[in-house]
Design an enzyme around this catalytic site. Structure first.
Site, PDB file in Angstrom:
ATOM      1  N   CYS A  84     124.847  21.040  25.127  1.00  7.39           N
ATOM      2  CA  CYS A  84     125.156  21.821  23.927  1.00  7.39           C
ATOM      3  C   CYS A  84     123.870  22.416  23.355  1.00  7.39           C
ATOM      4  O   CYS A  84     122.895  21.694  23.137  1.00  7.39           O
ATOM      5  CB  CYS A  84     125.838  20.934  22.896  1.00  7.39           C
ATOM      6  SG  CYS A  84     126.218  21.774  21.338  1.00  7.39           S
ATOM      7  N   CYS A  87     123.192  20.680  19.752  1.00  8.36           N
ATOM      8  CA  CYS A  87     122.769  19.298  19.522  1.00  8.36           C
ATOM      9  C   CYS A  87     122.218  18.587  20.753  1.00  8.36           C
ATOM     10  O   CYS A  87     121.747  17.459  20.637  1.00  8.36           O
ATOM     11  CB  CYS A  87     123.931  18.500  18.946  1.00  8.36           C
ATOM     12  SG  CYS A  87     125.287  18.208  20.100  1.00  8.36           S
ATOM     13  N   CYS A 132     132.152  20.790  21.258  1.00  9.99           N
ATOM     14  CA  CYS A 132     131.220  19.701  21.549  1.00  9.99           C
ATOM     15  C   CYS A 132     131.689  18.471  20.768  1.00  9.99           C
ATOM     16  O   CYS A 132     131.968  18.559  19.566  1.00  9.99           O
ATOM     17  CB  CYS A 132     129.802  20.090  21.123  1.00  9.99           C
ATOM     18  SG  CYS A 132     128.617  18.727  21.230  1.00  9.99           S
ATOM     19  N   CYS A 135     128.792  17.591  17.859  1.00  9.66           N
ATOM     20  CA  CYS A 135     128.535  18.423  16.676  1.00  9.66           C
ATOM     21  C   CYS A 135     129.718  19.296  16.276  1.00  9.66           C
ATOM     22  O   CYS A 135     129.670  19.960  15.247  1.00  9.66           O
ATOM     23  CB  CYS A 135     127.287  19.289  16.881  1.00  9.66           C
ATOM     24  SG  CYS A 135     127.477  20.632  18.066  1.00  9.66           S
ATOM     25  N   CYS A 155     136.429  27.618  30.271  1.00  7.66           N
ATOM     26  CA  CYS A 155     135.754  28.914  30.184  1.00  7.66           C
ATOM     27  C   CYS A 155     134.809  28.838  28.986  1.00  7.66           C
ATOM     28  O   CYS A 155     135.243  28.892  27.834  1.00  7.66           O
ATOM     29  CB  CYS A 155     136.809  30.007  30.008  1.00  7.66           C
ATOM     30  SG  CYS A 155     136.171  31.669  30.107  1.00  7.66           S
TER      31      CYS A 155
END
Length: 166
Positions: A84, A87, A132, A135, A155
């Protein structure tokens, strides 16, 4: 003076029905299922804006979508982990990445516990939105047209991720 028929008729009923359907659809557009979840990584809007680039903020925090074929991660073929951009949470292994031909990095499976999903109605019908798990940042969507063994296509916006080589 001619008399006007003010009785309800089929045409006025269908018009009223259509207006109700249109209003309901417009009200649903852009809405999300309520997420009463607290994420381990939680920053204020100002902190996110300081930490992220404009395009990262647009995708991760405003649930935007990057232009197809704009991310170098779409062509990333090295062994490693996609994390991510907000984070640093490990999201996807390069072992599950494939070329879907859509212009966005695609995966058939996320790492265990790495992502959460919700339902998004932004374009008028339900889609599975992927976030995510650490976060809550918007990553992209999951579709049911992926390869075996899962049949899923995650995707994902490339700008929402960074790549860490193995």
């Amino acid at each position: 003076m001619p008399m006007t028929d003010t009785r309800p008729n089929r045409r006025s009923f269908l018009g009223l029905l259509g207006s109700g359907v249109a209003a309901t659809t417009l009200a649903a557009c852009g809405s999300r299922e309520a997420q009463a979840r607290d994420y381990p990584v939680s920053l204020s809007e100002a902190q996110w804006r300081k930490k992220l680039t404009k395009s990262e903020y647009y995708v991760l925090r405003d649930a935007g979508t990057e232009r197809a074929y704009s991310s170098p991660l779409n062509d990333e073929k090295r062994a490693g982990t996609f994390i991510c951009a907000g984070c640093g949470n490990a999201l996807y292994s390069s072992k599950t990445k494939y070329d879907s031909g859509t212009g966005w990095p695609s995966f058939w499976k996320s790492l265990p516990g790495a992502v959460d999903t919700s339902t998004d109605y932004k374009i008028g019908y339900p889609r599975t939105e992927v976030h995510c798990a650490d976060c809550g940042g918007h990553l992209g969507h999951i579709f049911n047209d992926g390869p075996k063994p899962t049949g899923k296509r995650h995707c994902i916006n490339g700008v929402a991720m960074d790549f860490r080589t193995a």
